[in-house]
Design a protein around this motif. Structure first.
Motif, mmCIF file in Angstrom:
data_model
loop_
_atom_site.group_PDB
_atom_site.id
_atom_site.type_symbol
_atom_site.label_atom_id
_atom_site.label_comp_id
_atom_site.label_asym_id
_atom_site.label_seq_id
_atom_site.Cartn_x
_atom_site.Cartn_y
_atom_site.Cartn_z
ATOM 1 N N ASP A 1 44.444 18.007 -2.665
ATOM 2 C CA ASP A 1 44.219 17.205 -1.463
ATOM 3 C C ASP A 1 45.454 16.402 -1.071
ATOM 4 O O ASP A 1 45.788 16.287 0.115
ATOM 5 C CB ASP A 1 43.033 16.267 -1.672
ATOM 6 C CG ASP A 1 41.690 16.994 -1.631
ATOM 7 O OD1 ASP A 1 41.682 18.198 -1.312
ATOM 8 O OD2 ASP A 1 40.660 16.356 -1.918
ATOM 9 N N VAL A 2 46.149 15.848 -2.064
ATOM 10 C CA VAL A 2 47.345 15.058 -1.749
ATOM 11 C C VAL A 2 48.448 15.953 -1.201
ATOM 12 O O VAL A 2 49.140 15.594 -0.248
ATOM 13 C CB VAL A 2 47.826 14.272 -2.982
ATOM 14 C CG1 VAL A 2 49.100 13.494 -2.644
ATOM 15 C CG2 VAL A 2 46.755 13.309 -3.463
ATOM 16 N N ARG A 3 48.605 17.123 -1.790
ATOM 17 C CA ARG A 3 49.653 18.029 -1.291
ATOM 18 C C ARG A 3 49.307 18.553 0.105
ATOM 19 O O ARG A 3 50.204 18.734 0.942
ATOM 20 C CB ARG A 3 49.869 19.168 -2.280
ATOM 21 C CG ARG A 3 50.485 18.672 -3.598
ATOM 22 C CD ARG A 3 51.117 19.781 -4.403
ATOM 23 N NE ARG A 3 51.738 19.263 -5.621
ATOM 24 C CZ ARG A 3 52.941 18.713 -5.669
ATOM 25 N NH1 ARG A 3 53.663 18.600 -4.560
ATOM 26 N NH2 ARG A 3 53.442 18.291 -6.815
ATOM 27 N N LEU A 4 48.034 18.805 0.378
ATOM 28 C CA LEU A 4 47.635 19.187 1.729
ATOM 29 C C LEU A 4 47.915 18.048 2.712
ATOM 30 O O LEU A 4 48.377 18.284 3.836
ATOM 31 C CB LEU A 4 46.145 19.522 1.745
ATOM 32 C CG LEU A 4 45.742 20.908 1.250
ATOM 33 C CD1 LEU A 4 44.224 21.022 1.142
ATOM 34 C CD2 LEU A 4 46.279 21.998 2.168
ATOM 35 N N PHE A 5 47.660 16.832 2.272
ATOM 36 C CA PHE A 5 47.940 15.661 3.117
ATOM 37 C C PHE A 5 49.429 15.598 3.469
ATOM 38 O O PHE A 5 49.800 15.437 4.636
ATOM 39 C CB PHE A 5 47.504 14.387 2.400
ATOM 40 C CG PHE A 5 48.008 13.120 3.042
ATOM 41 C CD1 PHE A 5 47.325 12.569 4.117
ATOM 42 C CD2 PHE A 5 49.151 12.487 2.587
ATOM 43 C CE1 PHE A 5 47.787 11.411 4.731
ATOM 44 C CE2 PHE A 5 49.621 11.334 3.193
ATOM 45 C CZ PHE A 5 48.933 10.794 4.265
ATOM 46 N N LEU A 6 50.296 15.735 2.461
ATOM 47 C CA LEU A 6 51.739 15.637 2.706
ATOM 48 C C LEU A 6 52.233 16.768 3.597
ATOM 49 O O LEU A 6 53.049 16.536 4.507
ATOM 50 C CB LEU A 6 52.488 15.640 1.369
ATOM 51 C CG LEU A 6 52.472 14.342 0.578
ATOM 52 C CD1 LEU A 6 53.121 14.537 -0.792
ATOM 53 C CD2 LEU A 6 53.175 13.237 1.350
ATOM 54 N N SER A 7 51.759 17.976 3.361
ATOM 55 C CA SER A 7 52.225 19.100 4.180
ATOM 56 C C SER A 7 51.756 18.989 5.621
ATOM 57 O O SER A 7 52.435 19.464 6.548
ATOM 58 C CB SER A 7 51.741 20.424 3.571
ATOM 59 O OG SER A 7 50.323 20.493 3.575
ATOM 60 N N SER A 8 50.602 18.327 5.829
ATOM 61 C CA SER A 8 50.077 18.156 7.183
ATOM 62 C C SER A 8 50.736 16.994 7.917
ATOM 63 O O SER A 8 51.152 17.135 9.075
ATOM 64 C CB SER A 8 48.569 17.919 7.124
ATOM 65 O OG SER A 8 48.063 17.552 8.389
ATOM 66 N N GLU A 9 50.881 15.861 7.248
ATOM 67 C CA GLU A 9 51.390 14.649 7.896
ATOM 68 C C GLU A 9 52.897 14.500 7.821
ATOM 69 O O GLU A 9 53.506 13.828 8.654
ATOM 70 C CB GLU A 9 50.708 13.423 7.276
ATOM 71 C CG GLU A 9 49.184 13.401 7.427
ATOM 72 C CD GLU A 9 48.791 13.295 8.890
ATOM 73 O OE1 GLU A 9 48.857 12.178 9.444
ATOM 74 O OE2 GLU A 9 48.383 14.332 9.467
ATOM 75 N N PHE A 10 53.535 15.108 6.812
ATOM 76 C CA PHE A 10 54.986 14.987 6.640
ATOM 77 C C PHE A 10 55.585 16.361 6.344
ATOM 78 O O PHE A 10 56.116 16.601 5.258
ATOM 79 C CB PHE A 10 55.311 14.009 5.498
ATOM 80 C CG PHE A 10 54.755 12.633 5.732
ATOM 81 C CD1 PHE A 10 55.471 11.693 6.450
ATOM 82 C CD2 PHE A 10 53.496 12.288 5.241
ATOM 83 C CE1 PHE A 10 54.957 10.433 6.687
ATOM 84 C CE2 PHE A 10 52.978 11.023 5.477
ATOM 85 C CZ PHE A 10 53.711 10.097 6.209
ATOM 86 N N PRO A 11 55.464 17.281 7.314
ATOM 87 C CA PRO A 11 55.936 18.668 7.073
ATOM 88 C C PRO A 11 57.456 18.699 6.940
ATOM 89 O O PRO A 11 58.169 17.856 7.439
ATOM 90 C CB PRO A 11 55.468 19.399 8.335
ATOM 91 C CG PRO A 11 55.310 18.351 9.376
ATOM 92 C CD PRO A 11 54.910 17.097 8.658
#
Length: 316
Positions: free
Chosen positions: A306-316
């Motif tokens: 979930d955290v890695r999905l968050f980073l890839s979505s919000e800070f690509p």
């Protein structure tokens, strides 16, 4: 107001070495007669807030627990811990309970008592942490148990600077930019969260007597400079397993309400703060930063994903 010294035995239990200790926290310069183990000693020229040991006047009738306003000012009364007088927004008089541990006194001093100071000084403390990413701050906001500290620990493990944990103090400059102030340089993690990270609680300080929650110092958090705040994420629960990241924009009065509800010690505002100013500050913050709801799985099995999905979505 009474500023009397406590008996030497009582003083030495909390302050065995010197007359005062200097710190900086939440953007404030603090001079304390009590050694505060959670803070890093920092030289200061003058103090914004002074912490003194002394007698705190008792309520004339039955003294209530929690915060109440007496003729001497706001008083925070915590059973079996002590009483804290908040004086003029720049002083805290501490009268510890005879059997209170230094750990419990410090917990409430840096927690609820400082919450009262922050509201008295018209700052905006959120029940949130703050993490620096690419030179800007983001905050994860939510109630106790929502996973704020566990998220902060993950970011700390991966080299990100943690500005604050549990309490994020927001301030506005003259240009109307929102900033997150540096907070207490430690994380508070439950024993199960430590276990998942492969860390033993041995050698760590228990956050509160009788709790399986432990303090971990934040490495590399020595800077006291505030960081511009760009976004706030309200932590929510994602029902059912999914590989889709659930980030929802929150706007309008829903965003204002989210900030207001998650104000740290928000119940103090009617007693010692300015309710109208508080709502205006909540509104101003929603106009200056992005507010979103971050729904995720509330278990350790999906945490990394979930955290890695968050980073890839919000800070690509």
């Amino acid at each position: 107001m009474i500023h009397c010294a406590l008996p030497a035995a009582h003083r030495s239990r909390l302050d065995p070495r010197q007359d005062h200790f200097d710190y900086r926290v939440f953007g404030l310069k603090v001079r304390s007669e009590i050694r505060l183990s959670a803070l890093i000693p920092t030289p200061i020229d003058s103090a914004d807030v002074e912490i003194r040991l002394g007698a705190v006047p008792k309520h004339q009738s039955v003294e209530p627990l929690g915060l109440y306003v007496d003729t001497d000012g706001p008083i925070l009364n915590i059973a079996n811990v002590g009483r804290f007088l908040i004086a003029n927004g720049n002083e805290i008089i501490v009268e510890p309970h005879a059997q209170a541990s230094a750990r419990n006194v410090e917990l409430y001093l840096l927690g609820s008592a400082f919450g009262a100071i922050l509201h008295h000084r018209h700052l905006l403390p959120l029940h949130a942490n703050a993490i620096e990413i690419n030179g800007r701050a983001i905050a994860f906001m939510g109630h106790s148990g929502a996973g704020k500290s566990t998220l902060a620990a993950w970011f700390a493990d991966h080299g990100y600077r943690i500005l604050s944990d549990d309490v994020c103090v927001v301030d506005f400059d003259s240009a109307g930019i929102a900033y997150a102030r540096a907070g207490i340089p430690r994380l508070r993690l439950w024993k199960d969260a430590l276990k998942v990270r492969g860390i033993s609680e041995t050698g760590l300080t228990r956050s509160f007597d009788g709790q399986d929650k432990f303090d971990m110092p934040i490495i590399g958090s020595g800077s006291h400079d505030p960081v511009r705040l760009d976004a706030i994420y309200l932590l929510g629960k994602n029902i059912g397993a999914t590989d889709q990241l659930m980030i929802e924009q929150v706007s309008g009065m829903a965003a204002v309400e989210a900030i207001s509800v998650n104000t740290y010690r928000g119940s103090f505002v009617p007693l010692i703060g300015d309710r109208i100013r508080h709502i205006k500050d909540c509104l101003k913050l929603t106009q200056l930063v992005k507010v979103c709801k971050f729904n995720r799985q509330w278990d350790h099995r999906h945490f990394e994903r979930d955290v890695r999905l968050f980073l890839s979505s919000e800070f690509p």
